[in-house]
Motif scaffolding. Structure first.
Motif, short mmCIF file in Angstrom:
data_model
loop_
_atom_site.label_atom_id
_atom_site.label_comp_id
_atom_site.label_asym_id
_atom_site.label_seq_id
_atom_site.Cartn_x
_atom_site.Cartn_y
_atom_site.Cartn_z
N TYR B 35 28.45 40.78 38.51
CA TYR B 35 28.24 41.93 37.65
C TYR B 35 26.77 41.94 37.25
CZ TYR B 35 33.26 42.67 36.94
OH TYR B 35 34.59 42.94 37.12
N PHE B 45 30.09 46.46 37.49
CA PHE B 45 30.66 45.70 38.59
C PHE B 45 29.81 45.88 39.84
CE2 PHE B 45 33.95 43.95 41.26
CZ PHE B 45 33.96 44.72 42.41
N GLU B 56 36.13 44.03 47.11
CA GLU B 56 35.74 45.36 46.63
C GLU B 56 34.25 45.33 46.35
OE1 GLU B 56 38.98 45.46 43.38
OE2 GLU B 56 38.60 47.56 43.82
N LYS B 57 33.65 46.50 46.42
CA LYS B 57 32.25 46.61 46.03
C LYS B 57 32.01 47.97 45.41
CE LYS B 57 30.71 48.02 50.62
NZ LYS B 57 29.78 47.71 51.74
N SER B 58 30.99 48.05 44.59
CA SER B 58 30.66 49.31 43.94
C SER B 58 29.58 50.04 44.74
CB SER B 58 30.17 49.06 42.51
OG SER B 58 28.88 48.48 42.54
N GLN B 98 44.42 36.48 41.02
CA GLN B 98 44.28 37.89 40.67
C GLN B 98 45.62 38.46 40.22
OE1 GLN B 98 42.14 40.11 43.68
NE2 GLN B 98 40.20 39.48 42.80
N GLY B 99 46.41 37.66 39.59
CA GLY B 99 47.64 38.14 38.98
C GLY B 99 47.34 38.90 37.71
N SER B 100 48.37 39.45 37.11
CA SER B 100 48.16 40.34 35.97
C SER B 100 47.61 39.62 34.76
CB SER B 100 49.46 41.04 35.61
OG SER B 100 50.43 40.06 35.25
N ASN B 101 47.77 38.32 34.68
CA ASN B 101 47.33 37.61 33.49
C ASN B 101 46.01 36.88 33.70
OD1 ASN B 101 47.82 37.04 30.80
ND2 ASN B 101 48.67 35.03 31.28
N GLU B 102 45.33 37.19 34.80
CA GLU B 102 44.13 36.43 35.10
C GLU B 102 43.00 36.78 34.14
OE1 GLU B 102 43.74 39.36 36.21
OE2 GLU B 102 41.63 39.68 36.62
N LYS B 103 42.14 35.83 33.92
CA LYS B 103 41.01 36.00 33.03
C LYS B 103 39.76 35.67 33.82
CE LYS B 103 40.42 32.99 29.60
NZ LYS B 103 40.59 32.33 28.28
N LEU B 104 38.73 36.47 33.65
CA LEU B 104 37.46 36.17 34.28
C LEU B 104 36.65 35.25 33.38
CD1 LEU B 104 36.00 39.45 35.81
CD2 LEU B 104 37.47 37.75 36.84
N PHE B 106 32.85 34.05 32.85
CA PHE B 106 31.50 34.47 33.20
C PHE B 106 30.50 33.34 33.02
CE2 PHE B 106 31.53 39.08 33.85
CZ PHE B 106 32.80 39.41 33.40
N GLY B 107 29.51 33.30 33.90
CA GLY B 107 28.39 32.40 33.73
C GLY B 107 27.42 32.94 32.69
#
Lengths: 111, 115
Positions: B35, B45, B56-58, B98-104, B106-107
């Motif tokens: 990001y 993103f 995916e890419k933006s 990448q399930g519904s409860n996943e959390k990202l 960040f660095g």
């Protein structure tokens, strides 16, 4: 195109007061996140909300989700100075993991 | 607590130069993201990556950008010919699934300044 809007953009509040930050999004999503960012720092995950009516609380922060209204709120109770930061909501459209972040709400809590 | 590590913390480069931003995701994570955040603006993103390919890419992630996981631990973002408008804070993130409860996670970011 998925759009995520937050308001207010800036919020200055006195310690001990309550306030709510709003996050509106434009299309169907199956999860919504709230993040905190301190100046010059990274993003810290606060909450993930997965279903309509979901409510989560951590300390003085409480987040809720209304998927029918496509609205999430982050409520601050009895604010303290340490809560000063920028708060972002982020939404991912169903079936994708591309997060779209809101514009952010810069919160300043005054002593 | 495990964390996402990014290097360098600051990078200054001349317009037209190539830069490589490096990230070490959390060790058991499988999904990786870049990001960016232009000063004072929202987080945007760029790209997601899984199983050695882009998921995916933006529209921001054009031919000047590429990502790579060269050795099973590092995850890099390369900008081939930097432009002034590439100046931003670049955040790497990772997640276990990448399930519904996943959390990202960040660095701490790399502040890129293109002169």
């Amino acid at each position: 195109e998925l759009k995520v809007e937050q308001n207010p953009l800036f919020l200055s509040m006195q310690e001990g007061k309550n306030y709510t930050i709003y996050c509106n999004y434009s299309t169907t999503s199956d999860r919504l996140y709230w993040y905190r960012q301190d100046p010059g720092k990274s993003l810290e995950s606060l909450f993930v909300l997965l279903s309509n009516g979901a409510v989560k609380q951590e300390g003085r922060l409480m987040a809720s989700l209304d998927t029918k209204a496509r609205l999430s709120t982050l409520h601050i109770t009895a604010a303290v100075h340490d809560l000063s930061a920028t708060y972002f909501c982020a939404v991912a459209r169903s079936g994708t993991y591309k997060y779209i972040f809101g514009t952010g709400t810069r919160l300043k809590v005054l002593a | 607590e495990p964390e996402v590590t990014q290097t360098p913390s600051h990078q200054v480069t001349q317009m037209g130069q190539e830069v490589i931003l490096r990230c070490v995701p959390i060790s058991n994570h499988l999904y990786f993201y870049w990001y960016r955040q232009i000063l004072g603006q929202k987080v945007e993103f760029l790209v997601s990556f899984y199983n050695n390919e882009i998921s995916e890419k933006s529209e921001i992630f054009d031919d000047q950008f590429s990502v790579e996981r060269p050795d099973g631990s590092n995850f890099t973002l390369k900008i081939r010919s930097t432009k002034l408008e590439d100046s931003a804070m670049y955040f790497c993130a990772s997640s276990a699934r990448q399930g519904s409860n996943e959390k990202l996670f960040f660095g701490s970011g790399t502040q890129l300044s293109v002169l």
